[in-house]
Scaffold this active site. Structure first.
Site, PDB file in Angstrom:
ATOM      1  N   ASP B 137      14.467  75.749 117.794  1.00  0.00           N
ATOM      2  CA  ASP B 137      15.581  75.719 116.837  1.00  0.00           C
ATOM      3  C   ASP B 137      16.289  74.371 116.806  1.00  0.00           C
ATOM      4  O   ASP B 137      17.034  74.093 115.878  1.00  0.00           O
ATOM      5  CB  ASP B 137      16.605  76.806 117.187  1.00  0.00           C
ATOM      6  CG  ASP B 137      16.054  78.203 116.960  1.00  0.00           C
ATOM      7  OD1 ASP B 137      15.113  78.334 116.163  1.00  0.00           O
ATOM      8  OD2 ASP B 137      16.560  79.152 117.588  1.00  0.00           O
ATOM      9  N   GLY B 180      14.812  80.244 112.538  1.00  0.00           N
ATOM     10  CA  GLY B 180      16.039  79.474 112.712  1.00  0.00           C
ATOM     11  C   GLY B 180      17.245  80.287 112.291  1.00  0.00           C
ATOM     12  O   GLY B 180      17.518  80.416 111.113  1.00  0.00           O
ATOM     13  N   GLU B 236      15.104  81.959 107.848  1.00  0.00           N
ATOM     14  CA  GLU B 236      15.323  83.393 108.078  1.00  0.00           C
ATOM     15  C   GLU B 236      16.812  83.697 108.227  1.00  0.00           C
ATOM     16  O   GLU B 236      17.245  84.821 108.052  1.00  0.00           O
ATOM     17  CB  GLU B 236      14.579  83.848 109.341  1.00  0.00           C
ATOM     18  CG  GLU B 236      15.073  83.170 110.616  1.00  0.00           C
ATOM     19  CD  GLU B 236      14.377  83.631 111.890  1.00  0.00           C
ATOM     20  OE1 GLU B 236      13.392  84.380 111.804  1.00  0.00           O
ATOM     21  OE2 GLU B 236      14.813  83.218 112.979  1.00  0.00           O
ATOM     22  N   GLN B 296       4.458  79.781 114.149  1.00  0.00           N
ATOM     23  CA  GLN B 296       5.111  78.471 114.201  1.00  0.00           C
ATOM     24  C   GLN B 296       5.544  78.048 115.606  1.00  0.00           C
ATOM     25  O   GLN B 296       5.811  76.881 115.840  1.00  0.00           O
ATOM     26  CB  GLN B 296       6.297  78.434 113.243  1.00  0.00           C
ATOM     27  CG  GLN B 296       7.401  79.412 113.584  1.00  0.00           C
ATOM     28  CD  GLN B 296       8.273  79.753 112.391  1.00  0.00           C
ATOM     29  OE1 GLN B 296       8.821  78.885 111.734  1.00  0.00           O
ATOM     30  NE2 GLN B 296       8.403  81.031 112.104  1.00  0.00           N
TER      31      GLN B 296
END
Lengths: 403, 403
Positions: B137, B180, B236, B296
């Site tokens: 993040d 994130g 998201e 990811q």
């Protein structure tokens, strides 16, 4: 004879379809009887619209760079031409004095080539029509495998390799939904991400077998009891005994594409639905679902070098067959060694509109795993430099407080 | 002083978290005062359960291979210890005569290190506690960036590079949902997949800006009118003006994790919902949504070499600070050039439990794109060998039939 070449790309893009296009273009440019090499924008749609690029003016340097770039550099289409559409195609080919037509695509595209070839013969127009194979689904008959599949398979294998490591670190149920309407080859590729005996995917569900939700739940439960975690590979095309796709049973709206097929990709519905079933019926809390979606066919930077080479070669061979032969046809890949291939030209009607699925010898009796025969079939296609996963050795420290 | 080292990994796995672990282990083994180097299974959970691996017995060769392997080789946990939990941790550390505790994780993990450090001081027990940064993040304060983020950012950039090529070949709307919760760095990385001016992502929606569904639809409509296609990157964590996540507004069931956070990852809901809005309200037919999900953060074979090196170094530096210093703290990364970094030890309370978001200078006034400042910030982190996309030059052929 008309001395122009036309190349077009149809159907879903792949990581190596531009290799085939560039192979056909560069090989065509070597023949002295070829005056110009055209590319059609967006497949057959660009032909009927007369949207052509002159690829004779393109530099070989840029062509080589485009060859390395995934997806269809000429654009693609989902149009599935009927007879009338093919007659339009033929009219345009004739108007532009095209003598050689190369169409890179799957079984729908090969059927288009077949009809256009017939139209040319009826009109007594000298046209060589060659279908160049391409599909991540690996479902073209006559072919040992199809260009595009190995790179997509490598992406799926590497994805599951990572998903398995992630699931080991934070245990629970993980479901990865993979493309493939009728053929399970790409989903089965998930097995090539396994290394250690307890690695996932622990369960693989293919469209070649009937999917039963209760058996699925029992399989997941048993795997959780055995390993404390469960990694599942699911084909988007799984269906019940009547052939109804599982996703359709639950989707409120079913979108259909121009081929009359139900839209399976581009939504996360199937993964979400299966996750909900597991949460609700098995009471497992940590359940995650990913739908690999478009990543698996166009991800940049996960390409099999074997796939690149073969995709290039089918493009080259197509031109050689067209220039030196008298027959239209479809270029097919034959395996001649472990590992080597050769190519031949098959009749269009042998390939057109047909679908290959996984043979029984590639699927275990349980129906939820692949055999060593499949591993041996797929491994050389994935190419060189496959990543590998390593673990710490389990030298346990004796407990002090909780002896 | 107790002369054992304990290393643990917490939170979500990354592609390079094992580099930090191996960096700490190998560096510890160089110090003559260190007797044994332990690793805890599954983070703090493994500590309270006394589940330790003796990493002193591991070969340096295997450690190097594990370092190259994504995800957390020691396992991870989502437990967020409170004071009582931390007291349990301290009890176990003391029982095993741990003198050096290294915890690799995000801001929750740094808070755990802070509390354990305080417990040790209260008990007058000589324990060095060092937090080693990690999070895809990129939301740790004090740090220029955090290990794990560059590799995840590279995956996102390469994914959008491919998705854009695919969307160019078969035009329509494509939405990619990126991880994130509060920080949009990873979603913003999608912009690094762009090359040509008309390349996607054409729109980027970050949690740093309020998401308005009507404006979103107007943006998509305008992009379709301009380019005939539209590629969208969505975090998201997008939320409305009240801070309610957009996915929550539509989800029937909201799953919460142990931290009291709403579960955003592991479902395709947000992408599907946004696609449905576009289909229904704008009448666009070809709309596809992918949720990048766990790929990811754990995809094997898409790692930034810069990220690998830095992740290794923060592990090494943590040990040096512990052995040569008298202070507990959190290792932070500072940028010192274009491109070079250095490390320092920040006080735990400066990092613990805090969240960094994207600064305004990284987001354009429109709120749907990133600035050149962000591109300059991110590009060197992606490392060497970034793939590139090429196009055919547009030498159009004159029409014959439809002049």
């Amino acid at each position: 004879m008309a001395n122009k070449v036309l190349v077009a790309q149809g159907g879903g893009p792949t990581a190596v379809i531009n290799q085939s296009m560039v192979g056909a273009v560069l090989e065509s440019r070597k023949f002295r009887n070829v005056e110009l090499v055209y590319g059609a924008f967006h497949g057959v749609r660009g032909i009927v619209d007369e949207e052509f690029l002159d690829l004779t003016q393109e530099t070989s340097h840029n062509l080589e760079l485009v060859a390395q770039t995934p997806s269809s550099a000429l654009g693609s289409t989902r149009d599935k031409p009927d007879l009338k559409y093919c007659q339009e195609i033929f009219k345009v080919l004739k108007a532009h004095e095209i003598g050689y037509f190369f169409y890179i695509g799957g079984n729908d595209s090969s059927d288009t080539v077949r009809i256009v070839s017939e139209e040319a013969q009826k009109a007594n127009y000298d046209l060589r029509c060659i279908h160049i194979p391409k599909t991540i689904d690996n479902d073209l008959v006559e072919n040992d495998h199809t260009p595009g599949f190995p790179s997509a398979a490598r992406f799926v294998a590497q994805s599951f390799m990572g998903a398995n490591l992630d699931n080991w670190a934070l245990p629970g149920v993980y479901i990865g939904v993979v493309m493939g309407r009728h053929a399970g080859f790409l989903t089965a590729a998930a097995a090539l991400g396994k290394k250690f005996p307890d690695d996932g995917p622990h369960l693989i569900y293919l469209p070649e077998r009937v999917f039963d939700i209760d058996r699925f739940l029992a399989d997941v439960k048993a795997t959780m009891e055995r390993y404390g975690r469960c990694v599942v590979a699911v084909s988007e095309g799984i269906h019940d005994a009547e052939g109804t796709p599982i996703v359709v049973k639950l989707a409120k709206e079913v979108e259909k594409d121009a081929h009359g097929n139900v839209q399976l990709s581009g939504t996360g519905q199937l993964a979400d639905m299966l996750c909900d079933e597991i949460k609700n019926k098995l009471g497992i809390k940590r359940v995650r679902g990913d739908t690999f979606g478009y990543l698996q066919r166009s991800f940049v930077g996960c390409v099999s070098d074997v796939d690149q080479r073969e995709a290039r070669e089918v493009g080259e061979k197509a031109v050689q067959y067209a220039m030196w032969g008298k027959q239209d046809g479809s270029v097919v890949i034959e395996r001649t060694g472990f590992y080597s291939v050769d190519y031949r030209l098959a009749p269009l009607e042998a390939v057109a509109g047909k679908t290959k699925v996984m043979p029984d010898e590639f699927i275990t009796a349980s129906g939820t795993d692949v055999t060593d025969a499949f591993r041996l079939y797929l491994r050389p296609l994935l190419g060189s430099g496959m990543p590998d996963a390593y673990r710490l050795r389990q030298n346990l420290v004796e407990k002090v407080l909780k002896k």
